[in-house]
Design a protein around this motif. Sequence first.
Motif, PDB file in Angstrom:
ATOM      1  N   ASP A 122     -16.756  -1.501   8.122  1.00  0.00           N
ATOM      2  CA  ASP A 122     -17.839  -2.417   8.484  1.00  0.00           C
ATOM      3  C   ASP A 122     -19.202  -1.785   8.228  1.00  0.00           C
ATOM      4  OD1 ASP A 122     -16.134  -4.429   9.230  1.00  0.00           O
ATOM      5  OD2 ASP A 122     -16.263  -4.022  11.380  1.00  0.00           O
ATOM      6  N   LYS A 123     -19.268  -0.451   8.347  1.00  0.00           N
ATOM      7  CA  LYS A 123     -20.548   0.245   8.206  1.00  0.00           C
ATOM      8  C   LYS A 123     -20.730   0.881   6.837  1.00  0.00           C
ATOM      9  CE  LYS A 123     -19.486   2.404  11.987  1.00  0.00           C
ATOM     10  NZ  LYS A 123     -19.433   3.309  13.157  1.00  0.00           N
ATOM     11  N   SER A 124     -19.631   1.334   6.240  1.00  0.00           N
ATOM     12  CA  SER A 124     -19.723   1.978   4.922  1.00  0.00           C
ATOM     13  C   SER A 124     -18.544   1.540   4.063  1.00  0.00           C
ATOM     14  CB  SER A 124     -19.786   3.504   5.068  1.00  0.00           C
ATOM     15  OG  SER A 124     -18.677   3.992   5.810  1.00  0.00           O
ATOM     16  N   LYS A 125     -17.571   2.419   3.858  1.00  0.00           N
ATOM     17  CA  LYS A 125     -16.394   2.037   3.075  1.00  0.00           C
ATOM     18  C   LYS A 125     -15.190   2.839   3.518  1.00  0.00           C
ATOM     19  CE  LYS A 125     -15.852   3.067  -1.427  1.00  0.00           C
ATOM     20  NZ  LYS A 125     -16.088   2.982  -2.878  1.00  0.00           N
ATOM     21  N   ALA A 126     -14.094   2.146   3.761  1.00  0.00           N
ATOM     22  CA  ALA A 126     -12.809   2.784   4.030  1.00  0.00           C
ATOM     23  C   ALA A 126     -11.805   2.227   3.030  1.00  0.00           C
ATOM     24  CB  ALA A 126     -12.349   2.503   5.456  1.00  0.00           C
ATOM     25  N   VAL A 127     -10.986   3.097   2.474  1.00  0.00           N
ATOM     26  CA  VAL A 127      -9.987   2.671   1.490  1.00  0.00           C
ATOM     27  C   VAL A 127      -8.641   3.291   1.846  1.00  0.00           C
ATOM     28  CG1 VAL A 127      -9.349   2.549  -0.943  1.00  0.00           C
ATOM     29  CG2 VAL A 127     -11.775   2.616  -0.308  1.00  0.00           C
ATOM     30  N   LEU A 128      -7.634   2.465   1.926  1.00  0.00           N
ATOM     31  CA  LEU A 128      -6.269   2.951   2.105  1.00  0.00           C
ATOM     32  C   LEU A 128      -5.642   3.207   0.746  1.00  0.00           C
ATOM     33  CD1 LEU A 128      -3.655   3.462   3.752  1.00  0.00           C
ATOM     34  CD2 LEU A 128      -3.183   1.001   3.535  1.00  0.00           C
ATOM     35  N   GLN A 129      -5.078   4.395   0.559  1.00  0.00           N
ATOM     36  CA  GLN A 129      -4.305   4.697  -0.645  1.00  0.00           C
ATOM     37  C   GLN A 129      -2.839   4.826  -0.235  1.00  0.00           C
ATOM     38  OE1 GLN A 129      -6.051   7.763  -3.352  1.00  0.00           O
ATOM     39  NE2 GLN A 129      -7.578   7.987  -1.714  1.00  0.00           N
ATOM     40  N   MET A 130      -1.996   4.018  -0.846  1.00  0.00           N
ATOM     41  CA  MET A 130      -0.574   3.995  -0.495  1.00  0.00           C
ATOM     42  C   MET A 130       0.267   4.238  -1.744  1.00  0.00           C
ATOM     43  SD  MET A 130       1.493   3.493   2.130  1.00  0.00           S
ATOM     44  CE  MET A 130       0.764   2.424   3.385  1.00  0.00           C
ATOM     45  N   GLY A 164      -9.856  -6.883   5.881  1.00  0.00           N
ATOM     46  CA  GLY A 164     -10.977  -6.705   4.972  1.00  0.00           C
ATOM     47  C   GLY A 164     -11.130  -5.303   4.437  1.00  0.00           C
ATOM     48  N   ILE A 165     -10.064  -4.495   4.549  1.00  0.00           N
ATOM     49  CA  ILE A 165     -10.114  -3.096   4.113  1.00  0.00           C
ATOM     50  C   ILE A 165      -9.415  -2.982   2.758  1.00  0.00           C
ATOM     51  CG2 ILE A 165      -9.502  -0.715   4.694  1.00  0.00           C
ATOM     52  CD1 ILE A 165      -9.213  -1.833   7.655  1.00  0.00           C
ATOM     53  N   PRO A 166     -10.105  -2.510   1.720  1.00  0.00           N
ATOM     54  CA  PRO A 166      -9.501  -2.427   0.389  1.00  0.00           C
ATOM     55  C   PRO A 166      -8.428  -1.345   0.304  1.00  0.00           C
ATOM     56  CG  PRO A 166     -11.661  -1.398   0.383  1.00  0.00           C
ATOM     57  CD  PRO A 166     -11.503  -2.039   1.739  1.00  0.00           C
ATOM     58  N   SER A 167      -7.550  -1.503  -0.661  1.00  0.00           N
ATOM     59  CA  SER A 167      -6.480  -0.524  -0.840  1.00  0.00           C
ATOM     60  C   SER A 167      -6.271  -0.215  -2.316  1.00  0.00           C
ATOM     61  CB  SER A 167      -5.169  -1.018  -0.221  1.00  0.00           C
ATOM     62  OG  SER A 167      -4.785  -2.248  -0.793  1.00  0.00           O
ATOM     63  N   VAL A 168      -5.777   0.981  -2.556  1.00  0.00           N
ATOM     64  CA  VAL A 168      -5.411   1.444  -3.889  1.00  0.00           C
ATOM     65  C   VAL A 168      -3.966   1.937  -3.813  1.00  0.00           C
ATOM     66  CG1 VAL A 168      -5.753   3.290  -5.584  1.00  0.00           C
ATOM     67  CG2 VAL A 168      -7.728   2.042  -4.677  1.00  0.00           C
ATOM     68  N   VAL A 169      -3.159   1.546  -4.785  1.00  0.00           N
ATOM     69  CA  VAL A 169      -1.752   1.952  -4.800  1.00  0.00           C
ATOM     70  C   VAL A 169      -1.510   2.979  -5.900  1.00  0.00           C
ATOM     71  CG1 VAL A 169       0.600   1.176  -5.356  1.00  0.00           C
ATOM     72  CG2 VAL A 169      -0.799  -0.122  -3.741  1.00  0.00           C
ATOM     73  N   TRP A 170      -0.813   4.037  -5.551  1.00  0.00           N
ATOM     74  CA  TRP A 170      -0.365   5.046  -6.520  1.00  0.00           C
ATOM     75  C   TRP A 170       1.035   4.676  -6.974  1.00  0.00           C
ATOM     76  CZ3 TRP A 170      -2.619  10.010  -7.801  1.00  0.00           C
ATOM     77  CH2 TRP A 170      -3.877  10.234  -7.216  1.00  0.00           C
ATOM     78  N   PHE A 171       1.228   4.499  -8.268  1.00  0.00           N
ATOM     79  CA  PHE A 171       2.548   4.366  -8.861  1.00  0.00           C
ATOM     80  C   PHE A 171       2.961   5.759  -9.318  1.00  0.00           C
ATOM     81  CE2 PHE A 171       2.710  -0.344 -10.447  1.00  0.00           C
ATOM     82  CZ  PHE A 171       2.715  -0.770  -9.134  1.00  0.00           C
ATOM     83  N   SER A 172       3.674   6.462  -8.468  1.00  0.00           N
ATOM     84  CA  SER A 172       3.990   7.856  -8.810  1.00  0.00           C
ATOM     85  C   SER A 172       4.954   8.440  -7.789  1.00  0.00           C
ATOM     86  CB  SER A 172       2.689   8.666  -8.820  1.00  0.00           C
ATOM     87  OG  SER A 172       2.922  10.019  -9.032  1.00  0.00           O
ATOM     88  N   PRO A 173       5.985   9.165  -8.291  1.00  0.00           N
ATOM     89  CA  PRO A 173       6.371   9.278  -9.693  1.00  0.00           C
ATOM     90  C   PRO A 173       7.475   8.272 -10.035  1.00  0.00           C
ATOM     91  CG  PRO A 173       7.603  10.875  -8.440  1.00  0.00           C
ATOM     92  CD  PRO A 173       6.769  10.097  -7.446  1.00  0.00           C
ATOM     93  N   PHE A 174       7.696   8.121 -11.324  1.00  0.00           N
ATOM     94  CA  PHE A 174       8.845   7.350 -11.804  1.00  0.00           C
ATOM     95  C   PHE A 174       9.817   8.338 -12.423  1.00  0.00           C
ATOM     96  CE2 PHE A 174       5.446   4.126 -11.841  1.00  0.00           C
ATOM     97  CZ  PHE A 174       6.044   3.203 -10.996  1.00  0.00           C
ATOM     98  N   LEU A 175      10.953   8.487 -11.790  1.00  0.00           N
ATOM     99  CA  LEU A 175      11.931   9.487 -12.201  1.00  0.00           C
ATOM    100  C   LEU A 175      12.726   8.973 -13.400  1.00  0.00           C
ATOM    101  CD1 LEU A 175      13.305  10.387  -8.649  1.00  0.00           C
ATOM    102  CD2 LEU A 175      11.236  11.236  -9.790  1.00  0.00           C
ATOM    103  N   PRO A 176      12.657   9.671 -14.526  1.00  0.00           N
ATOM    104  CA  PRO A 176      13.419   9.233 -15.696  1.00  0.00           C
ATOM    105  C   PRO A 176      14.889   8.997 -15.367  1.00  0.00           C
ATOM    106  CG  PRO A 176      11.909  10.976 -16.312  1.00  0.00           C
ATOM    107  CD  PRO A 176      11.843  10.869 -14.817  1.00  0.00           C
ATOM    108  N   PHE A 177      15.435   7.903 -15.900  1.00  0.00           N
ATOM    109  CA  PHE A 177      16.832   7.501 -15.738  1.00  0.00           C
ATOM    110  C   PHE A 177      17.160   7.009 -14.325  1.00  0.00           C
ATOM    111  CE2 PHE A 177      16.861  11.525 -18.378  1.00  0.00           C
ATOM    112  CZ  PHE A 177      16.709  10.882 -19.592  1.00  0.00           C
ATOM    113  N   ILE A 178      16.143   6.952 -13.446  1.00  0.00           N
ATOM    114  CA  ILE A 178      16.410   6.567 -12.052  1.00  0.00           C
ATOM    115  C   ILE A 178      15.598   5.341 -11.632  1.00  0.00           C
ATOM    116  CG2 ILE A 178      16.301   7.317  -9.620  1.00  0.00           C
ATOM    117  CD1 ILE A 178      16.949  10.156 -10.607  1.00  0.00           C
TER     118      ILE A 178
END
Length: 291
Positions: A122-130, A164-178
């Motif tokens: 509300d005052k600045s910026k908070a971001v959830l990274q999941m 109202g809180i923005p989020s960023v998602v990490w796609f990591s890791p993707f295990l080869p063959f799995i």
Amino acid sequence: MHTVRAKGILSASNGMNIYRGCQHGCIYCDARSNCYQMNHKFEDIEVKENAPELLEYALKRKRSKCIIGTGAMSDPYIPIESKLKLTRKCLEIIDHYGFGATVQTKSSRVMRDIDLFKSINDKSKAVLQMTLTTVDENLCKIIEPNVSSTKERFETLKAFHEYGIPSVVWFSPFLPFINDTKENIDGLLKYCIDAKIHGIICFDIGLTLRDGDREYFYNQLDKHFPNMKERYIHTYGNSYQLQSKNSAVLMRRISDVCRKHGIMFSVDNVFSYLHQFESKTKQLSLFEKIQ
């Protein structure tokens, strides 16, 4: 668990690690790598018991406001956080001094502190990274045995959006063959679209292995995926970067879907967004004067 009195808490880029080590048991965790010089058993969590007072000391002396981040090396919402509440205490300090905050986690325990994220945002910026890795919940229990289910993480992302809180998602890791499949990628993308996330970080489709991490990962492959270690060694040898053969196609798929749905995807742009401080208090004051 053991406690230490740390000498400092913030890095040059305003990141902090309140804990060292982890209880989540992810089979691919890079933080196990020898290069990080963790001089204790990985599951024996090192707790920086004076983290809040160090953070307050540092913030009082900052010449300008910025985003304070945590979770890049050790998840700030591991089980012991429920009792110790050091992450919450640090968020309270960040909120009190008017700084921004971003946390990177795989745990729905972050919901406990949604009130603080709302206050900060509300005052600045908070971001959830999941972090999201697989839509297959049975696979999730194998490769990330002690974290929140993917569905629980999705519900957390939705809740943050509703606040109202923005989020960023990490796609990591993707295990080869799995889990490096189009079906998995599309399932994760649907979660992201439905949760109305702001951005996705994905460097590549694959994973990295360093000394220390590699040995643990291969032991877990032997335990859960018979003959898979031999396939990895035959395909990648002793490489640091293990790129999926599907990488180019799947990265294009992610890029196309993000463009269609207005999700930020450029790694440089997402990191710039995560580090960019915003003061909504000043904007509100200006608006009130105009009125």
